[in-house]
Design a protein around this motif. Sequence first.
Motif, PDB file in Angstrom:
ATOM      1  N   GLU A  27      49.810 121.347 -12.090  1.00  0.00           N
ATOM      2  CA  GLU A  27      49.311 120.171 -11.362  1.00  0.00           C
ATOM      3  C   GLU A  27      50.426 119.125 -11.358  1.00  0.00           C
ATOM      4  N   HIS A  28      51.359 119.250 -10.406  1.00  0.00           N
ATOM      5  CA  HIS A  28      52.605 118.477 -10.482  1.00  0.00           C
ATOM      6  C   HIS A  28      52.423 116.978 -10.295  1.00  0.00           C
ATOM      7  N   SER A  29      51.248 116.574  -9.849  1.00  0.00           N
ATOM      8  CA  SER A  29      50.995 115.134  -9.671  1.00  0.00           C
ATOM      9  C   SER A  29      50.426 114.505 -10.949  1.00  0.00           C
ATOM     10  N   HIS A  30      50.460 115.264 -12.042  1.00  0.00           N
ATOM     11  CA  HIS A  30      50.037 114.726 -13.346  1.00  0.00           C
ATOM     12  C   HIS A  30      51.171 114.888 -14.365  1.00  0.00           C
ATOM     13  N   PHE A  31      51.155 114.002 -15.371  1.00  0.00           N
ATOM     14  CA  PHE A  31      52.093 114.170 -16.482  1.00  0.00           C
ATOM     15  C   PHE A  31      51.417 113.740 -17.778  1.00  0.00           C
ATOM     16  N   PHE A  32      52.074 114.035 -18.886  1.00  0.00           N
ATOM     17  CA  PHE A  32      51.483 113.802 -20.211  1.00  0.00           C
ATOM     18  C   PHE A  32      52.403 112.938 -21.068  1.00  0.00           C
ATOM     19  N   MET A  33      51.763 112.034 -21.833  1.00  0.00           N
ATOM     20  CA  MET A  33      52.463 111.242 -22.843  1.00  0.00           C
ATOM     21  C   MET A  33      51.542 111.090 -24.050  1.00  0.00           C
ATOM     22  N   SER A  34      52.130 110.672 -25.155  1.00  0.00           N
ATOM     23  CA  SER A  34      51.341 110.380 -26.353  1.00  0.00           C
ATOM     24  C   SER A  34      50.497 109.130 -26.138  1.00  0.00           C
ATOM     25  N   ARG A  35      49.407 109.015 -26.899  1.00  0.00           N
ATOM     26  CA  ARG A  35      48.721 107.732 -26.969  1.00  0.00           C
ATOM     27  C   ARG A  35      49.608 106.745 -27.717  1.00  0.00           C
ATOM     28  N   TYR A  36      49.122 105.534 -27.947  1.00  0.00           N
ATOM     29  CA  TYR A  36      49.928 104.423 -28.430  1.00  0.00           C
ATOM     30  C   TYR A  36      50.220 104.554 -29.933  1.00  0.00           C
ATOM     31  N   ILE A  37      51.098 105.497 -30.294  1.00  0.00           N
ATOM     32  CA  ILE A  37      51.489 105.687 -31.693  1.00  0.00           C
ATOM     33  C   ILE A  37      52.987 105.978 -31.745  1.00  0.00           C
ATOM     34  N   ALA A  38      53.561 105.859 -32.952  1.00  0.00           N
ATOM     35  CA  ALA A  38      54.973 106.192 -33.134  1.00  0.00           C
ATOM     36  C   ALA A  38      55.157 107.698 -32.930  1.00  0.00           C
ATOM     37  N   PRO A  39      56.187 108.120 -32.192  1.00  0.00           N
ATOM     38  CA  PRO A  39      56.351 109.543 -31.860  1.00  0.00           C
ATOM     39  C   PRO A  39      56.431 110.464 -33.074  1.00  0.00           C
ATOM     40  N   GLY A  40      56.960 109.958 -34.184  1.00  0.00           N
ATOM     41  CA  GLY A  40      57.063 110.800 -35.380  1.00  0.00           C
ATOM     42  C   GLY A  40      55.722 111.140 -35.994  1.00  0.00           C
ATOM     43  N   THR A  41      54.668 110.404 -35.601  1.00  0.00           N
ATOM     44  CA  THR A  41      53.366 110.593 -36.245  1.00  0.00           C
ATOM     45  C   THR A  41      52.376 111.381 -35.398  1.00  0.00           C
ATOM     46  N   ILE A  42      52.748 111.745 -34.185  1.00  0.00           N
ATOM     47  CA  ILE A  42      51.799 112.524 -33.376  1.00  0.00           C
ATOM     48  C   ILE A  42      51.623 113.908 -34.000  1.00  0.00           C
ATOM     49  N   SER A  43      50.378 114.397 -34.036  1.00  0.00           N
ATOM     50  CA  SER A  43      50.140 115.681 -34.697  1.00  0.00           C
ATOM     51  C   SER A  43      49.192 116.601 -33.937  1.00  0.00           C
ATOM     52  N   SER A  44      48.483 116.099 -32.938  1.00  0.00           N
ATOM     53  CA  SER A  44      47.419 116.894 -32.317  1.00  0.00           C
ATOM     54  C   SER A  44      47.387 116.697 -30.800  1.00  0.00           C
ATOM     55  N   PRO A  45      47.001 117.765 -30.050  1.00  0.00           N
ATOM     56  CA  PRO A  45      46.854 117.605 -28.591  1.00  0.00           C
ATOM     57  C   PRO A  45      45.853 116.513 -28.217  1.00  0.00           C
ATOM     58  N   SER A  46      44.915 116.195 -29.114  1.00  0.00           N
ATOM     59  CA  SER A  46      43.938 115.144 -28.803  1.00  0.00           C
ATOM     60  C   SER A  46      44.598 113.778 -28.689  1.00  0.00           C
ATOM     61  N   GLU A  47      45.838 113.664 -29.138  1.00  0.00           N
ATOM     62  CA  GLU A  47      46.572 112.389 -29.057  1.00  0.00           C
ATOM     63  C   GLU A  47      47.462 112.326 -27.814  1.00  0.00           C
ATOM     64  N   ILE A  48      47.328 113.308 -26.945  1.00  0.00           N
ATOM     65  CA  ILE A  48      48.138 113.353 -25.722  1.00  0.00           C
ATOM     66  C   ILE A  48      47.267 112.960 -24.530  1.00  0.00           C
ATOM     67  N   ILE A  49      47.770 112.055 -23.695  1.00  0.00           N
ATOM     68  CA  ILE A  49      47.015 111.525 -22.555  1.00  0.00           C
ATOM     69  C   ILE A  49      47.604 112.069 -21.258  1.00  0.00           C
ATOM     70  N   GLU A  50      46.717 112.476 -20.340  1.00  0.00           N
ATOM     71  CA  GLU A  50      47.141 112.973 -19.021  1.00  0.00           C
ATOM     72  C   GLU A  50      47.096 111.813 -18.023  1.00  0.00           C
ATOM     73  N   TYR A  51      48.182 111.626 -17.285  1.00  0.00           N
ATOM     74  CA  TYR A  51      48.305 110.506 -16.337  1.00  0.00           C
ATOM     75  C   TYR A  51      48.545 111.004 -14.914  1.00  0.00           C
ATOM     76  N   HIS A  52      48.185 110.158 -13.953  1.00  0.00           N
ATOM     77  CA  HIS A  52      48.555 110.389 -12.555  1.00  0.00           C
ATOM     78  C   HIS A  52      50.002 109.932 -12.336  1.00  0.00           C
ATOM     79  N   VAL A  53      50.794 110.771 -11.654  1.00  0.00           N
ATOM     80  CA  VAL A  53      52.143 110.370 -11.272  1.00  0.00           C
ATOM     81  C   VAL A  53      52.080 109.188 -10.294  1.00  0.00           C
ATOM     82  N   SER A  54      51.076 109.155  -9.452  1.00  0.00           N
ATOM     83  CA  SER A  54      51.009 108.156  -8.375  1.00  0.00           C
ATOM     84  C   SER A  54      51.004 106.721  -8.886  1.00  0.00           C
ATOM     85  N   ASN A  55      50.303 106.467 -10.010  1.00  0.00           N
ATOM     86  CA  ASN A  55      50.159 105.077 -10.463  1.00  0.00           C
ATOM     87  C   ASN A  55      50.231 104.907 -11.979  1.00  0.00           C
ATOM     88  N   ALA A  56      50.526 105.980 -12.699  1.00  0.00           N
ATOM     89  CA  ALA A  56      50.630 105.933 -14.172  1.00  0.00           C
ATOM     90  C   ALA A  56      49.316 105.536 -14.839  1.00  0.00           C
TER      91      ALA A  56
END
Length: 255
Positions: free
Chosen positions: A42-71
């Motif tokens: 689904e190329h019109s979507h992308f993924f980033m972490s939720r609002y945490i320090a990158p070294g502390t992410i540990s689970s897919p539940s902390e990853i948010i899917e965004y629209h490329v069109s408007n973030a």
Amino acid sequence: MPDNSTLSLRTLFSTFITGSHILHQQNVLDAYGHLSFRHPTEHSHFFMSRYIAPGTISSPSEIIEYHVSNAEPVDPNETKGYSERHIHSEIYKRFDSVHAVVHSHADAVVPYTVSGVPLRPVFHMAGFLRAVGAPVYDISDYRRDGDKFDMLVRNEHLGKGLAEHFDGGVGVVLMRGHGFTAVGGSMEEVVLRSVYTMKNAGIQTAALTQRAAWLGYLSEEETIGSTEMTQSTVTRPWGLWVREVEADNLYVNNA
Ligand SMILES: [Zn+2]
């Protein structure tokens, strides 16, 4: 280089968590900065972490899917995300070939964003910086009435201005008074580019302090050859860095 379109989301989530840990362990990211990747199908979507320090992410539940069109998050009830996600969305919007982005404030690089000294490749692991040096994005060229002056790329027009600096195959763009952003065809590639952008800055600074009569930057041909070399060997440093974060119990990957 891995082709994201053939990889499952589960694999990519695991790579994303490990990639975030590597960027922290290698000092490319601290509590700030971020990695993202484009949805493999689904190329019109992308993924980033939720609002945490990158070294502390540990689970897919902390990853948010965004629209490329408007973030904006695909799920409107999603938890808080990073304020600079327009850096990522505007790059994915402009370049179909980009599948991963890193935004960093690495302190070795920041002097090259404010000094007028171009960040140019001084060794073969950073040929992607190109012989003429990495372009510099000046946010003040793109601010409009109502925009904050906190240097953050908070909206579409500020992100679009940054994305335009990647035209012509640029891999890394410096950001005045802020840091840099790197792009790649995979998370492995963009992590490598980020690490070696930072290392190149450290080496170049060391060379400049020697007051040398000249600096032997890589030629245009050498940057092209070196870029091809790093693209074909990215799995070697990646494999090492994965083992390093696995051996450090700060980092947890439950994906
Ligand atoms: Zn930033």
